[in-house]
Design an enzyme around this catalytic site. Structure first.
Site, PDB file in Angstrom:
ATOM      1  N   GLY A  82      -9.653   7.542  -2.134  1.00 10.70           N
ATOM      2  CA  GLY A  82      -8.385   6.846  -2.005  1.00 10.70           C
ATOM      3  C   GLY A  82      -8.590   5.340  -1.943  1.00 10.70           C
ATOM      4  O   GLY A  82      -9.660   4.854  -1.562  1.00 10.70           O
ATOM      5  N   CYS A  83      -7.559   4.586  -2.305  1.00  9.07           N
ATOM      6  CA  CYS A  83      -7.671   3.131  -2.366  1.00  9.07           C
ATOM      7  C   CYS A  83      -7.839   2.509  -0.979  1.00  9.07           C
ATOM      8  O   CYS A  83      -8.714   1.657  -0.774  1.00  9.07           O
ATOM      9  CB  CYS A  83      -6.474   2.534  -3.088  1.00  9.07           C
ATOM     10  SG  CYS A  83      -4.870   3.082  -2.469  1.00  9.07           S
ATOM     11  N   TYR A  84      -7.008   2.932  -0.017  1.00 10.08           N
ATOM     12  CA  TYR A  84      -7.183   2.424   1.342  1.00 10.08           C
ATOM     13  C   TYR A  84      -8.573   2.780   1.873  1.00 10.08           C
ATOM     14  O   TYR A  84      -9.229   1.974   2.525  1.00 10.08           O
ATOM     15  CB  TYR A  84      -6.131   3.031   2.277  1.00 10.08           C
ATOM     16  CG  TYR A  84      -4.768   2.404   2.232  1.00 10.08           C
ATOM     17  CD1 TYR A  84      -4.585   1.037   2.454  1.00 10.08           C
ATOM     18  CD2 TYR A  84      -3.638   3.180   2.013  1.00 10.08           C
ATOM     19  CE1 TYR A  84      -3.327   0.472   2.438  1.00 10.08           C
ATOM     20  CE2 TYR A  84      -2.369   2.625   2.001  1.00 10.08           C
ATOM     21  CZ  TYR A  84      -2.211   1.264   2.210  1.00 10.08           C
ATOM     22  OH  TYR A  84      -0.962   0.694   2.204  1.00 10.08           O
ATOM     23  N   VAL A  85      -9.001   3.995   1.587  1.00 14.31           N
ATOM     24  CA  VAL A  85     -10.287   4.482   2.094  1.00 14.31           C
ATOM     25  C   VAL A  85     -11.431   3.614   1.582  1.00 14.31           C
ATOM     26  O   VAL A  85     -12.351   3.259   2.321  1.00 14.31           O
ATOM     27  CB  VAL A  85     -10.499   5.950   1.669  1.00 14.31           C
ATOM     28  CG1 VAL A  85     -11.796   6.489   2.254  1.00 14.31           C
ATOM     29  CG2 VAL A  85      -9.316   6.810   2.092  1.00 14.31           C
ATOM     30  N   SER A  94     -11.347   0.454   0.571  1.00 15.09           N
ATOM     31  CA  SER A  94     -11.313  -0.852   1.223  1.00 15.09           C
ATOM     32  C   SER A  94     -11.853  -0.772   2.647  1.00 15.09           C
ATOM     33  O   SER A  94     -12.702  -1.577   3.064  1.00 15.09           O
ATOM     34  CB  SER A  94      -9.872  -1.372   1.229  1.00 15.09           C
ATOM     35  OG  SER A  94      -9.749  -2.540   2.017  1.00 15.09           O
TER      36      SER A  94
END
Length: 346
Positions: free
Chosen positions: A149-152, A154
């Site tokens: 995932g994108c948040y993950v 970062s």
């Protein structure tokens, strides 16, 4: 070298389009097939006119993509990837899942956070989860890759060095992230409607976002212990980019100097993760349209807290770029192939 035939299932979603855009510049790949349930039979350039004269292939069905390609990117909502992954796996093709179906190792977590079940447990055991900088050694030769995932991405790139070294007390960790509206996908929703999100800034899914168990899974593997985090995402009124600001207590043996040395050592030689100089603050403007992640380190001497800021483009390093990076690793290509994108200044 023979060109690798790549296909994108769900090519008219934002992440799917981004994969197509990046692959068109990949020296070793030919985009051979693209599919879309909503626009089947139309040329993709009719949906996205910026592709006019560059890539005008007609959108087909999912089966045609699998049959005609060596590598298949599945840019689909959760719950739709298992059968496609099985078909690719049995045919010896590489499948890279951009959704959440293979990210969580525990089915119970998937049931809790996504409301579904694992129908093909053998396939889940074979899946390789990969943030390349953290899981590179597992990817070569893989046939099924769970793209994070994108948040993950970062958060975990921002925290990996201190988690691995045991430099912080994980019970004190608070994660505050902000994302551009493309992170919500192309589908219409009230909170991403222009009058609602323009000149607005608000948290959403407070302490209940589906990326939470994935963050805890990766940080737990890095630290060797169970990790529970407070994670609050926010919606920024911009198209793309993520800024994650993480607050935590340093353990007694660590200070700003030793922590900076940890990061310098951990990311030494990494092309796509850049530790900023002391005093600089990571800014999403400086990573847009690129596969880079920028990290800045800060300390609060009064409270003994370390503050880590990590920023990346949610559509590239947080999604399509990272998927291509994983493909390159799996197939033994140059890891940065197709990803040497310099961020624009404005």
């Amino acid at each position: 070298m023979k060109q690798i035939k790549a296909g994108v299932i769900g090519a008219t979603g934002y992440a799917g389009l981004e994969i197509v855009r990046l692959l068109l510049s990949h020296p070793d790949v030919e985009v051979s097939a693209v599919s879309s349930v909503s626009f089947e039979g139309q040329a993709i350039s009719e949906i996205y006119p910026q592709l006019t004269g560059l890539f005008e292939q007609k959108l087909t069905d999912d089966a045609a993509v699998v049959d005609s390609c060596d590598v298949v990117f599945g840019s689909l909502p959760h719950g739709l990837s298992e059968k496609i992954a099985r078909r690719c796996y049995d045919a010896g093709k590489l499948f890279i899942d951009m959704g959440a179906d293979f990210r969580l190792k525990k089915e119970s977590d998937y049931q809790t956070w996504y409301g579904g079940n694992y129908e093909d447990m053998e396939l889940h055991r074979k899946a390789v989860y990969s943030i390349p900088e953290l899981h590179r050694s597992l990817v070569k030769g893989a046939k099924l890759i769970a793209n994070p995932g994108c948040y993950v991405t970062s958060v975990c790139l921002g925290l990996a060095p201190v988690m691995k070294a045991g430099a912080i007390d994980p019970d004190t960790l608070v994660i505050d992230s902000k994302s551009g509206v493309t992170g919500a996908g192309r589908g219409l929703a009230l909170n991403t409607h222009y009058p609602e999100c323009n000149e607005a800034f608000s948290p959403y899914k407070i302490a209940s976002h589906r990326h939470t168990p994935e963050i805890e899974q990766v940080l737990g593997e890095l630290s060797g212990e169970q990790v529970t985090v407070t994670f609050v995402p926010h919606l920024l009124p911009v198209n793309r980019g993520i800024v994650s600001t993480m607050y935590m207590k340093l353990r007694l043996d660590f200070d700003e100097e030793t922590v900076r040395a940890l990061y310098e050592s951990f990311y030494s030689g990494e092309q796509f993760v850049k530790l900023l100089p002391k005093g600089a603050a990571a800014n999403l403007k400086n990573v847009k349209y690129s596969n880079y992640c920028h990290i800045s380190l800060h300390t609060d001497a009064r409270t003994g807290r370390l503050i880590v800021v990590s920023t990346l483009d949610n559509m590239v390093k947080g999604a399509a770029g990272q998927a291509i990076q994983n493909m390159n690793l799996a197939l033994g290509l140059e890891e940065s192939a197709g990803l040497d994108l310099v961020p624009p200044a404005f």
